[in-house]
Motif scaffolding. Structure first.
Motif, PDB file in Angstrom:
ATOM      1  N   LEU A   1       0.802  -1.222   0.000  1.00 45.45           N
ATOM      2  CA  LEU A   1       0.000   0.000   0.000  1.00 45.45           C
ATOM      3  C   LEU A   1       0.837   1.277   0.000  1.00 45.45           C
ATOM      4  CD1 LEU A   1      -2.879  -1.033   2.441  1.00 45.45           C
ATOM      5  CD2 LEU A   1      -2.959  -0.861  -0.055  1.00 45.45           C
TER       6      LEU A   1
ATOM      7  N   ALA B   1      -1.853   8.282   6.492  1.00 53.40           N
ATOM      8  CA  ALA B   1      -1.525   7.067   5.742  1.00 53.40           C
ATOM      9  C   ALA B   1      -2.072   5.827   6.439  1.00 53.40           C
ATOM     10  CB  ALA B   1      -0.010   6.957   5.569  1.00 53.40           C
TER      11      ALA B   1
ATOM     12  N   ASP C   1      -8.670   1.856   5.426  1.00 53.13           N
ATOM     13  CA  ASP C   1      -9.790   1.935   4.482  1.00 53.13           C
ATOM     14  C   ASP C   1      -9.597   0.963   3.318  1.00 53.13           C
ATOM     15  OD1 ASP C   1     -11.011   3.926   5.968  1.00 53.13           O
ATOM     16  OD2 ASP C   1     -10.217   5.568   4.753  1.00 53.13           O
ATOM     17  N   GLU C   2      -8.386   0.942   2.780  1.00 55.80           N
ATOM     18  CA  GLU C   2      -8.112   0.073   1.631  1.00 55.80           C
ATOM     19  C   GLU C   2      -8.200  -1.399   2.009  1.00 55.80           C
ATOM     20  OE1 GLU C   2      -7.418   0.808  -1.783  1.00 55.80           O
ATOM     21  OE2 GLU C   2      -8.416   2.605  -0.995  1.00 55.80           O
TER      22      GLU C   2
ATOM     23  N   ASN D   1       0.052   2.873  -3.202  1.00 56.46           N
ATOM     24  CA  ASN D   1      -1.358   3.016  -3.554  1.00 56.46           C
ATOM     25  C   ASN D   1      -1.684   4.494  -3.771  1.00 56.46           C
ATOM     26  OD1 ASN D   1      -4.313   3.524  -2.684  1.00 56.46           O
ATOM     27  ND2 ASN D   1      -4.267   1.325  -3.042  1.00 56.46           N
TER      28      ASN D   1
ATOM     29  N   LYS E   1      -4.572  11.003  -0.261  1.00 48.50           N
ATOM     30  CA  LYS E   1      -5.105  11.374   1.054  1.00 48.50           C
ATOM     31  C   LYS E   1      -4.012  11.946   1.957  1.00 48.50           C
ATOM     32  CE  LYS E   1      -9.036   8.173   1.096  1.00 48.50           C
ATOM     33  NZ  LYS E   1      -9.656   6.998   1.758  1.00 48.50           N
TER      34      LYS E   1
ATOM     35  N   ALA F   1      -5.891   5.788   5.831  1.00 51.97           N
ATOM     36  CA  ALA F   1      -6.191   5.452   4.437  1.00 51.97           C
ATOM     37  C   ALA F   1      -5.890   3.984   4.145  1.00 51.97           C
ATOM     38  CB  ALA F   1      -5.389   6.355   3.504  1.00 51.97           C
ATOM     39  N   SER F   2      -4.832   3.447   4.768  1.00 55.13           N
ATOM     40  CA  SER F   2      -4.498   2.029   4.585  1.00 55.13           C
ATOM     41  C   SER F   2      -5.578   1.131   5.178  1.00 55.13           C
ATOM     42  CB  SER F   2      -3.146   1.720   5.224  1.00 55.13           C
ATOM     43  OG  SER F   2      -2.097   2.398   4.569  1.00 55.13           O
TER      44      SER F   2
ATOM     45  N   SER G   1       3.142   3.038   6.689  1.00 53.13           N
ATOM     46  CA  SER G   1       3.408   4.330   7.307  1.00 53.13           C
ATOM     47  C   SER G   1       4.571   4.174   8.280  1.00 53.13           C
ATOM     48  CB  SER G   1       2.139   4.837   8.009  1.00 53.13           C
ATOM     49  OG  SER G   1       2.324   6.122   8.541  1.00 53.13           O
TER      50      SER G   1
ATOM     51  N   LYS H   1      -4.511   6.134  -4.071  1.00 52.77           N
ATOM     52  CA  LYS H   1      -5.548   6.703  -3.206  1.00 52.77           C
ATOM     53  C   LYS H   1      -4.963   7.136  -1.865  1.00 52.77           C
ATOM     54  CE  LYS H   1      -9.443   3.984  -5.027  1.00 52.77           C
ATOM     55  NZ  LYS H   1     -10.476   2.971  -4.670  1.00 52.77           N
ATOM     56  N   ILE H   2      -4.093   6.307  -1.321  1.00 55.94           N
ATOM     57  CA  ILE H   2      -3.459   6.629  -0.038  1.00 55.94           C
ATOM     58  C   ILE H   2      -2.538   7.835  -0.185  1.00 55.94           C
ATOM     59  CG2 ILE H   2      -1.869   5.773   1.728  1.00 55.94           C
ATOM     60  CD1 ILE H   2      -3.055   2.984   1.243  1.00 55.94           C
TER      61      ILE H   2
ATOM     62  N   THR I   1       0.382  -1.187   6.948  1.00 55.14           N
ATOM     63  CA  THR I   1      -0.298   0.089   6.775  1.00 55.14           C
ATOM     64  C   THR I   1       0.625   1.153   6.186  1.00 55.14           C
ATOM     65  OG1 THR I   1       0.082   0.542   9.124  1.00 55.14           O
ATOM     66  CG2 THR I   1      -2.080  -0.278   8.503  1.00 55.14           C
TER      67      THR I   1
END
Length: 442
Positions: A102, A329, A335-336, A105, A111, A332-333, A294, A107-108, A292
């Motif tokens: 991710l 991050a 969420d994914e 990613n 965000k 958002a992770s 981050s 999308k991440i 995740t």
């Protein structure tokens, strides 16, 4: 390809003669340090100079793989910079713990960019001094809910989570029992606590029970500390059996889920959740730098423990919060992971595929089960040469050597993540089979 960087090769002005006993090029820095100590060399100046000379000899022989870095960050394939030679290699990367992939990613990333625009780049101070933002608090709430605990406390790193919590948690008359292969952050936390402790044989429920029979009645509380998956060996802890012991001996159980959180259990809730033992585990910990994508770590537990840890764990009390972008991050992770359960399934499918092929070739994978796949190569010279040849074939990992593992238990790990394609895996398998035959490992 030659890079516009200078080769890192200098001779220290205070160079001394090497260790009295001849040292092989394959000798690890850890073993060299131990040898120097045994020969009565105690000055850090002398030790540093001897280690520097040894490292330079390894660099010149192409046996030093620990100074390399990626040109544009980690992913399944990347450009690898070799400072000692000033060269660039296009490689398939197998030593990064981004299990879910991710970190790339979009999308991440989007965000995180929006969060940085809104919240700025840094927290500036510790949590109790005003460094927390609404993003941090939301991350704590989401993490606690995901792993099935009342509350969670966010730390700047996974290492500082274990260091802070384990050093602060036990009372005056408490005892700590830990798996012998526990991470350095766990062991350092235990030592920092100043409390009495003992280890038990790796993943041995029988030896753990033996230690409980010996120590449980002597102390007010006993805290048993394990990892759900062990990063150097890739094997999973017998958590169900340990929980059964907990019911018999009434101890507190602390589980480090650094290498299972995000890709075991429902929506990545972890191995405790997958096995259905969450209620019996008192403290669930994980890093946030892996699945995740981050940085940071967290401890999840009953709410009654949180104030104790906030005011007793120095790595929480005195260390600046992770940045708002890092917290974004994490969120958002999560969420994914919730929206894409197939991501987790793919990791385990690739793990099964690669394991089956390597086992069929005859490689020694130990007792590993998780997406950490170690190939054991106990002979140091073979291990270093094997690793050097891997890089020449465009396969990048690092040799795991003493003091990380015992001198006779060297290995190279292949850490699967969602960014690895089956083409990456098959290319790596082809090279491993060729080198395995060359070095008579299979």
């Amino acid at each position: 390809m030659t890079l516009s960087i200078e080769r890192q090769h200098q001779t220290p002005s205070n160079a001394i003669a090497p260790a009295k006993t001849p040292v092989s090029l394959s000798t690890s820095i850890g073993l060299l340090k131990r040898q120097l100590k045994s020969e009565g060399i105690s000055s850090f100046e002398d030790i540093a100079a001897a280690i520097y000379q040894h490292r330079q000899s390894q660099v010149e022989a192409g046996l030093y793989s620990y100074d390399k870095f990626t040109l544009e960050g980690s992913k399944g394939e990347t450009q690898l910079v070799c400072p000692s030679t000033g060269t660039l290699h296009h490689c398939i990367v197998w030593c990064i713990n981004h299990y879910t992939g991710l970190n790339r990613n979009q999308k991440i990333i989007d965000k995180v960019c929006k969060a940085v625009q809104k919240f700025g780049t840094g927290s500036g101070t510790s949590a109790l001094s005003g460094g927390m933002s609404s993003l941090h608090k939301e991350a704590e709430r989401r993490l606690a809910s995901l792993v099935g605990k009342e509350s969670a406390l966010l730390f700047p790193t996974g290492y500082s989570t274990n260091l802070g919590v384990i050093s602060a948690l036990p009372g005056t008359n408490d005892f700590l029992l830990f798996d012998r292969e526990a991470h350095a952050s766990i062991i350092d936390g235990i030592k920092l606590s100043g409390k009495k402790f003992a280890s038990f044989k790796h993943n041995s429920v029988a030896d753990l029970e033996k230690k409980l029979q010996k120590y449980r009645h002597q102390y007010e509380n006993v805290i048993v500390i394990v990892e759900s998956a062990y990063s150097m060996s890739g094997d999973l802890a017998p958590l169900k059996e340990i929980v059964q012991l907990k019911q018999k001996y009434n101890f507190h159980l602390y589980v480090d889920e650094a290498h299972t959180f995000g890709f075991y259990g429902h929506q990545g809730a972890g191995y405790c959740q997958e096995l259905g033992v969450t209620e019996e585990v008192d403290f669930i910990m994980s890093t946030l730098s892996k699945s995740t994508a981050s940085i940071g770590g967290f401890i999840a537990c009953k709410s009654k423990y949180i104030p104790l840890l906030q005011w007793s764990a120095n790595s929480y009390l005195f260390q600046a919060c992770l940045t708002p972008g890092d917290a974004a991050a994490i969120l958002a992770s999560l969420d994914e992971l919730a929206a894409n359960p197939e991501l987790i399934a793919q990791i385990h499918q690739k793990n099964s595929y690669m394991r089956e092929k390597l086992t069929g070739m005859g490689f020694d994978l130990g007792h590993s089960q998780s997406p950490i796949i170690p190939i054991f190569i106990p002979e140091p010279e073979t291990l270093q040469a094997f690793n050097r040849d891997l890089l020449s074939e465009g396969i990048y990992s690092v040799a795991v050597i003493y003091p990380v593992v015992k001198p006779s238990e060297g290995r190279i790990r292949f850490i699967l993540n969602a960014s690895h394609t089956y083409e990456n895996i098959d290319r790596t398998l082809y090279v491993l089979e060729k080198l395995g035959k060359k070095y008579r490992l299979i």
